[in-house]
Structure formats: C-alpha cells, structure tokens
Design an enzyme around this catalytic site. Structure first.
Site, PDB file in Angstrom:
ATOM      1  N   HIS A   1       0.847  -1.200   0.000  1.00  0.00           N
ATOM      2  CA  HIS A   1       0.000   0.000   0.000  1.00  0.00           C
ATOM      3  C   HIS A   1       0.874   1.238   0.000  1.00  0.00           C
ATOM      4  CE1 HIS A   1       0.598  -1.530   4.099  1.00  0.00           C
ATOM      5  NE2 HIS A   1       0.662  -0.277   4.492  1.00  0.00           N
TER       6      HIS A   1
ATOM      7  N   HIS B   1       1.006   5.113   1.042  1.00  0.00           N
ATOM      8  CA  HIS B   1       0.364   6.140   1.869  1.00  0.00           C
ATOM      9  C   HIS B   1       0.474   7.489   1.156  1.00  0.00           C
ATOM     10  CE1 HIS B   1       0.323   3.936   5.861  1.00  0.00           C
ATOM     11  NE2 HIS B   1       1.287   3.246   5.271  1.00  0.00           N
TER      12      HIS B   1
HETATM   13  P1  5GP Z   1       1.483   0.205   7.394  1.00  0.00           P
HETATM   14  O1  5GP Z   1       1.898   0.445   8.817  1.00  0.00           O
HETATM   15  O2  5GP Z   1       1.320  -1.262   7.089  1.00  0.00           O
HETATM   16  O3  5GP Z   1       2.355   0.920   6.395  1.00  0.00           O
HETATM   17  O4  5GP Z   1       0.067   0.900   7.239  1.00  0.00           O
HETATM   18  C1  5GP Z   1      -1.136   0.232   7.436  1.00  0.00           C
HETATM   19  C2  5GP Z   1      -2.210   1.296   7.558  1.00  0.00           C
HETATM   20  O5  5GP Z   1      -3.454   0.671   7.425  1.00  0.00           O
HETATM   21  C3  5GP Z   1      -2.204   2.034   8.900  1.00  0.00           C
HETATM   22  O6  5GP Z   1      -1.964   3.418   8.678  1.00  0.00           O
HETATM   23  C4  5GP Z   1      -3.580   1.751   9.479  1.00  0.00           C
HETATM   24  O7  5GP Z   1      -4.152   2.864  10.129  1.00  0.00           O
HETATM   25  C5  5GP Z   1      -4.375   1.341   8.260  1.00  0.00           C
HETATM   26  N1  5GP Z   1      -5.434   0.365   8.523  1.00  0.00           N
HETATM   27  C6  5GP Z   1      -5.295  -0.799   9.204  1.00  0.00           C
HETATM   28  N2  5GP Z   1      -6.456  -1.458   9.233  1.00  0.00           N
HETATM   29  C7  5GP Z   1      -7.352  -0.695   8.542  1.00  0.00           C
HETATM   30  C8  5GP Z   1      -8.743  -0.866   8.221  1.00  0.00           C
HETATM   31  O8  5GP Z   1      -9.385  -1.856   8.568  1.00  0.00           O
HETATM   32  N3  5GP Z   1      -9.314   0.118   7.493  1.00  0.00           N
HETATM   33  C9  5GP Z   1      -8.638   1.221   7.071  1.00  0.00           C
HETATM   34  N4  5GP Z   1      -9.305   2.140   6.366  1.00  0.00           N
HETATM   35  N5  5GP Z   1      -7.329   1.411   7.364  1.00  0.00           N
HETATM   36  C10 5GP Z   1      -6.696   0.461   8.082  1.00  0.00           C
END
Ligand code: 5GP
Ligand code: ZN
Length: 141
Positions: free
Chosen positions: A102, A104
């Site tokens: 993903h 951001h």
């Molecule tokens: P990472 O830390 O893997 O780069 O980012 C994962 C992101 O996914 C986090 O910023 C977190 O807030 C978001 N996230 C996790 N679970 C969910 C969810 O169920 N729905 C949404 N909309 N965002 C999520």
C-alpha cells in the site's frame, strides 16, 4: 487475481470490510486510512494481493502512479494541503503492519508538526563508495 483469505486489505477490496473508498479502477483501489496521520491520509493498493512492493507486478506501477497523481491532487483540494508525502513502508522493520502493498498519501500543511527522518553524511567517501559498489554489484537489469 491472487487473493489472501486472511488479508484485511483483500477483504476491503471485496467489500467484506467497509471502507471510505475514494477511487477505484479495474486494478487499483484507494480508501481513507482509518487512523490518519492527517485528514485525507489515503491508502492506494493494487486489488491483487502482493505482500510488499518487492513482489508487486511492475505492470501495476503505471496504474498505481496514475492513481496517486489523481488522489493526491484531490486530497490537497479537499483539505487545503499545500503538498503531500508518498510513502511505502516495506517489511516490519520499516513499519509495515499490513502485508498487502500500500502507498500512503499524507497531505501536508505549513507548520503541521510532522517531520521527516533525520539525515547525516557518511563517515567517509570510502564508506559511501563501498555501499554504492555493493549495490551496483547486486542490482539486476
Ligand atoms: P502500514 O503500517 O502497514 O504501512 O500501514 C497500514 C495502515 O493501514 C495504517 O496506517 C492503518 O491505520 C491502516 N489500517 C489498518 N487497518 C485498517 C482498516 O481496517 N481500514 C482502514 N481504512 N485502514 C486500516
Ligand atoms: Zn491482500
């Protein structure tokens, strides 16, 4: 299209977990992060499941990039932001919590209290040379 039955982002793409979807094509899906760094913080993902950027089909880079351009412009318009950061956390050590690649998009405002990571120069030109040499020897075309 690959899907991981345990993946929350695959479930979001399938509509099995609700999300605030802001954009969708046949290959890309984008939705608001549930815990934003700032309002408008958006996650852009390929619909197909790839654990990290390293596994993602490179043919998706174009569609992902086009989506980022559109969504970032919309996020700035919607929030009054003057810029944005694009970040891809890759592997746990870099802060990746969800193992479905993903991007951001984080809208940025003047004096918003966020800062980028600290930087410092190499200890020596030789140390820099050594890292570059190792990387050049490893990168495949
Ligand atoms: P990472 O830390 O893997 O780069 O980012 C994962 C992101 O996914 C986090 O910023 C977190 O807030 C978001 N996230 C996790 N679970 C969910 C969810 O169920 N729905 C949404 N909309 N965002 C999520
Ligand atoms: Zn997935």
């Amino acid at each position: 299209m690959k899907r991981d039955a345990d993946c929350i982002f695959c479930k979001i793409v399938a509509g099995e977990i609700p999300s605030q979807k802001v954009f969708e094509t046949d290959t890309v899906f984008a939705f608001l992060d549930i815990a934003p760094v700032k309002p408008g913080h958006t996650l852009v993902i390929p619909k197909e499941h790839f654990a990290t950027l390293l596994e993602m089909d490179a043919a998706l880079a174009g569609p992902m990039h086009e989506a980022v351009q559109k969504i970032a412009a919309a996020a700035m318009e919607a929030t009054g932001a003057k810029g944005f950061n694009l970040q891809v956390n890759t592997h746990k050590v870099a802060g990746q919590l969800v193992p479905h690649v993903h991007y951001h998009i984080i809208p940025r405002h003047e004096d918003d209290g966020l800062s980028l990571w600290a930087q410092s120069p190499y200890d020596s030109d030789a140390a820099m040379q050594e890292v570059a040499d190792k990387m050049r020897a490893t990168i495949t075309k």
